[in-house]
Scaffold this motif. Structure first.
Motif, PDB file in Angstrom:
ATOM      1  N   ASN A 222       0.821  -1.216   0.000  1.00 26.37           N
ATOM      2  CA  ASN A 222       0.000   0.000   0.000  1.00 26.37           C
ATOM      3  C   ASN A 222       0.850   1.260   0.000  1.00 26.37           C
ATOM      4  N   SER A 223       2.080   1.146  -0.531  1.00 26.04           N
ATOM      5  CA  SER A 223       2.945   2.311  -0.584  1.00 26.04           C
ATOM      6  C   SER A 223       3.122   2.759  -2.031  1.00 26.04           C
ATOM      7  N   SER A 224       4.172   3.524  -2.296  1.00 23.94           N
ATOM      8  CA  SER A 224       4.306   4.213  -3.590  1.00 23.94           C
ATOM      9  C   SER A 224       4.331   3.280  -4.782  1.00 23.94           C
ATOM     10  N   GLU A 239      -8.201  -7.434 -14.390  1.00 28.39           N
ATOM     11  CA  GLU A 239      -8.571  -7.048 -13.026  1.00 28.39           C
ATOM     12  C   GLU A 239      -7.300  -6.804 -12.230  1.00 28.39           C
ATOM     13  N   ILE A 240      -7.393  -5.870 -11.267  1.00 25.43           N
ATOM     14  CA  ILE A 240      -6.287  -5.613 -10.341  1.00 25.43           C
ATOM     15  C   ILE A 240      -6.854  -5.673  -8.926  1.00 25.43           C
ATOM     16  N   HIS A 241      -6.217  -6.460  -8.086  1.00 25.20           N
ATOM     17  CA  HIS A 241      -6.648  -6.611  -6.698  1.00 25.20           C
ATOM     18  C   HIS A 241      -5.494  -6.208  -5.784  1.00 25.20           C
ATOM     19  N   LEU A 242      -5.711  -5.142  -5.018  1.00 20.95           N
ATOM     20  CA  LEU A 242      -4.690  -4.653  -4.095  1.00 20.95           C
ATOM     21  C   LEU A 242      -4.889  -5.304  -2.733  1.00 20.95           C
ATOM     22  N   ALA A 243      -3.862  -5.977  -2.246  1.00 21.35           N
ATOM     23  CA  ALA A 243      -3.920  -6.630  -0.932  1.00 21.35           C
ATOM     24  C   ALA A 243      -3.019  -5.874   0.031  1.00 21.35           C
ATOM     25  N   SER A 244      -3.584  -5.530   1.193  1.00 21.81           N
ATOM     26  CA  SER A 244      -2.823  -4.723   2.147  1.00 21.81           C
ATOM     27  C   SER A 244      -3.098  -5.171   3.564  1.00 21.81           C
ATOM     28  N   TRP A 245      -2.045  -5.147   4.398  1.00 24.96           N
ATOM     29  CA  TRP A 245      -2.205  -5.478   5.811  1.00 24.96           C
ATOM     30  C   TRP A 245      -3.068  -4.447   6.521  1.00 24.96           C
ATOM     31  N   CYS A 292       4.820  -5.715  -3.929  1.00 25.17           N
ATOM     32  CA  CYS A 292       5.319  -4.338  -3.825  1.00 25.17           C
ATOM     33  C   CYS A 292       5.591  -4.097  -2.339  1.00 25.17           C
ATOM     34  N   THR A 293       6.506  -4.874  -1.825  1.00 25.83           N
ATOM     35  CA  THR A 293       6.678  -5.001  -0.375  1.00 25.83           C
ATOM     36  C   THR A 293       8.036  -4.511   0.112  1.00 25.83           C
ATOM     37  N   GLY A 294       8.703  -3.693  -0.698  1.00 21.95           N
ATOM     38  CA  GLY A 294       9.947  -3.099  -0.248  1.00 21.95           C
ATOM     39  C   GLY A 294      11.154  -4.001  -0.434  1.00 21.95           C
ATOM     40  N   TYR A 295      12.234  -3.592   0.228  1.00 20.91           N
ATOM     41  CA  TYR A 295      13.529  -4.225   0.006  1.00 20.91           C
ATOM     42  C   TYR A 295      14.248  -4.496   1.326  1.00 20.91           C
ATOM     43  N   LYS A 296      15.260  -5.340   1.231  1.00 20.83           N
ATOM     44  CA  LYS A 296      16.087  -5.661   2.385  1.00 20.83           C
ATOM     45  C   LYS A 296      17.384  -4.842   2.331  1.00 20.83           C
ATOM     46  N   TYR A 297      17.824  -4.405   3.496  1.00 19.72           N
ATOM     47  CA  TYR A 297      19.190  -3.884   3.577  1.00 19.72           C
ATOM     48  C   TYR A 297      20.127  -5.076   3.372  1.00 19.72           C
ATOM     49  N   HIS A 298      21.092  -4.882   2.499  1.00 18.58           N
ATOM     50  CA  HIS A 298      21.892  -6.036   2.073  1.00 18.58           C
ATOM     51  C   HIS A 298      23.336  -5.600   1.860  1.00 18.58           C
ATOM     52  N   PHE A 299      24.243  -6.173   2.642  1.00 18.58           N
ATOM     53  CA  PHE A 299      25.660  -5.831   2.552  1.00 18.58           C
ATOM     54  C   PHE A 299      26.482  -7.117   2.450  1.00 18.58           C
ATOM     55  N   PRO A 300      26.368  -7.832   1.332  1.00 19.66           N
ATOM     56  CA  PRO A 300      27.023  -9.149   1.223  1.00 19.66           C
ATOM     57  C   PRO A 300      28.539  -9.073   1.278  1.00 19.66           C
ATOM     58  N   PHE A 301      29.090  -7.912   1.020  1.00 16.94           N
ATOM     59  CA  PHE A 301      30.541  -7.723   0.991  1.00 16.94           C
ATOM     60  C   PHE A 301      31.120  -7.407   2.368  1.00 16.94           C
ATOM     61  N   LEU A 302      30.288  -7.036   3.323  1.00 18.22           N
ATOM     62  CA  LEU A 302      30.760  -6.489   4.591  1.00 18.22           C
ATOM     63  C   LEU A 302      30.984  -7.585   5.631  1.00 18.22           C
TER      64      LEU A 302
END
Length: 456
Positions: A222-224, A239-245, A292-302
């Motif tokens: 339900n974000s941008s 058809e488009i069905h928006l599912a939101s918590w 459309c649920t966002g992303y993970k912070y990811h630092f595989p090199f660190l």
């Protein structure tokens, strides 16, 4: 006891990423007198603003060897904030004329215009000469002395250049992580999804509406991105069905003459026959589920041997979302907070990092920084706020920017800027279809351009 330096010092600094955060970090560090090398996997500046038609063959795979696409920009994407809010302090994001014309002169321009702005920023301040393009950072870790002890804040950076196929192993005084957080998809957990026959994807791999012609699409979020993509495919999808918590109703929505968009509560489960069951009891047959649920912070090199972790999208421990106390000030992160106006925030963060590294600005002791972090975590827990909201700022961002400005000894954010950002945010909620092209803040625009003239 607070850290102190006997004199202003120049450091040799590695920056990971040449997106907006990496570019402004490079400028601010060099302004402070540091020497800088920027590592960038792509062949040009811009980070996620580098639009590409290419998508990952299997974006939901956890295979670390899969080819990674570094842009999550879709074809129709426009900014959520007006250009007057988005620019760096002494390089306003204005409509360009003359030798360099604007690609998209609208107040809420397309991603092409944003990329052009970043390219001009890099050119104006000579940043490209500091960048190693098509270079992948394989591993970074605290440098170890010959006697086996960890060195004095230094970092070992192992990298590989694509064309030369040459690996480098170098030591830097400090490391600034600016690799962004719009690459590694974060997914909703859906019971039964392993045997569901439809197509499952993440918005990271959405580009154009045509592939969804005559299909029934379920969009989670339900974000941008959920809002933009649902509107983008209205003319193509059946058809488009928006599912939101956050939505408990099953509301039929008529949007700009369309009657093929519904809003639901979250998906309860899916079945082998292609059906999707929502928590409100509604069942449909769908062709596509798009996260459309966002992303993970990811630092595989660190590699910090567990001193810096990512736990349910909480990067920690970080003092003021920037410095891990154990390694401060020789390890820092730019651009971690979300629900912010990212370019100006990254600029203020970078100014602070540059000043701290040189000794011009003093950090609290490691113990005091840890105490503040633990206090914040305790407050969030007492309020029932999940860890993944640790770096959410929202309306608190203005106070954060002013605090950073005070540390840097520069002026806080202008009142017109705060009001314009707030007004744009509210109009997005109240007028989601038209907020980018209809506005009522002409007095703020006039004030903005008066301030911009100071930089000419």
């Amino acid at each position: 006891m607070a850290q102190s330096f006997s004199s202003i010092k120049s450091r040799h600094v590695a920056i990971i990423g040449a997106g907006p955060s990496g570019l402004v970090a490079a400028r601010e560090l060099r302004r402070e007198g540091h020497s800088v090398v920027v590592f960038e996997r792509q062949n040009q500046v811009g980070g996620t603003w580098n639009y590409t038609d290419h998508v990952e063959p299997d974006p939901l795979s956890v295979d670390p060897t899969r080819p990674v696409v570094h842009s999550s920009v879709y074809g129709s994407l426009r900014t959520n904030f007006p250009r007057e809010c988005m620019g760096f302090r002494d390089f306003p994001f204005v409509v360009r004329s003359g030798v360099s014309e604007s690609i998209d002169p609208r107040r809420f321009p397309s991603h092409y215009e944003v990329l052009a702005y970043l390219q001009e920023f890099a050119k104006e301040f000579g940043i490209e000469e500091m960048i190693r393009f098509e270079t992948t950072v394989v591993r970074v870790a605290p440098a170890v002395e010959t006697d086996g002890e960890v060195g004095n804040g230094k970092w070992r950076v192992e990298s590989t250049e694509k064309e030369k196929k040459v690996g480098r192993d170098e030591i830097y005084d400090a490391l600034v992580v600016c690799n962004g957080h719009y690459i590694e998809p974060r997914l909703a957990q859906i019971p039964g999804i392993s045997s569901w026959p439809g197509k499952e994807m993440h918005s990271h791999n959405y580009r154009l509406p045509e592939p969804f012609k005559d299909q029934v699409v379920v969009i989670i979020g339900n974000s941008s991105s959920a809002d933009d993509i649902s509107r983008d495919i209205l003319g193509a999808a059946k058809e488009i069905h928006l599912a939101s918590w956050s939505n408990a109703a099953d509301t039929f929505i008529k949007l700009t003459g369309h009657t093929n968009l519904w809003m639901h509560s979250m998906i309860e489960r899916v079945h082998e026959d292609g059906s999707v069951v929502f928590q409100n009891g509604k069942t449909i047959l769908a062709d596509v589920i798009m996260h459309c649920t966002g992303y993970k912070y990811h630092f595989p090199f660190l590699d910090t041997n567990g001193s810096v972790t990512v736990d349910d999208n909480r990067v920690g421990p970080l003092y003021k979302h920037i410095f891990p106390p154990t390694f401060a000030p020789w390890l820092s992160f730019v651009g971690i907070p979300w629900k912010v106006v990212p370019f100006p925030m990254s600029e203020l963060q970078s100014k602070w990092i540059a000043g701290v590294m040189s000794g011009r600005i003093t950090l609290p002791s490691k113990e005091d920084m840890m105490l503040e972090i633990k206090t914040l975590y305790a407050i969030l827990e007492a309020q029932g706020i999940p860890k993944r909201y640790t770096h959410y700022l929202g309306t608190d961002q203005f106070e954060y920017y002013d605090w950073l400005a005070s540390q840097n000894g520069c002026s806080g954010t202008e009142e017109w800027w705060k009001e314009m950002c707030s007004t744009s945010f509210m109009r997005k909620i109240e007028h989601p279809e038209t907020y980018r092209d209809e506005w009522e803040d002409h007095h703020l625009i006039s004030q903005a351009y008066q301030d911009f003239s100071l930089y000419e």
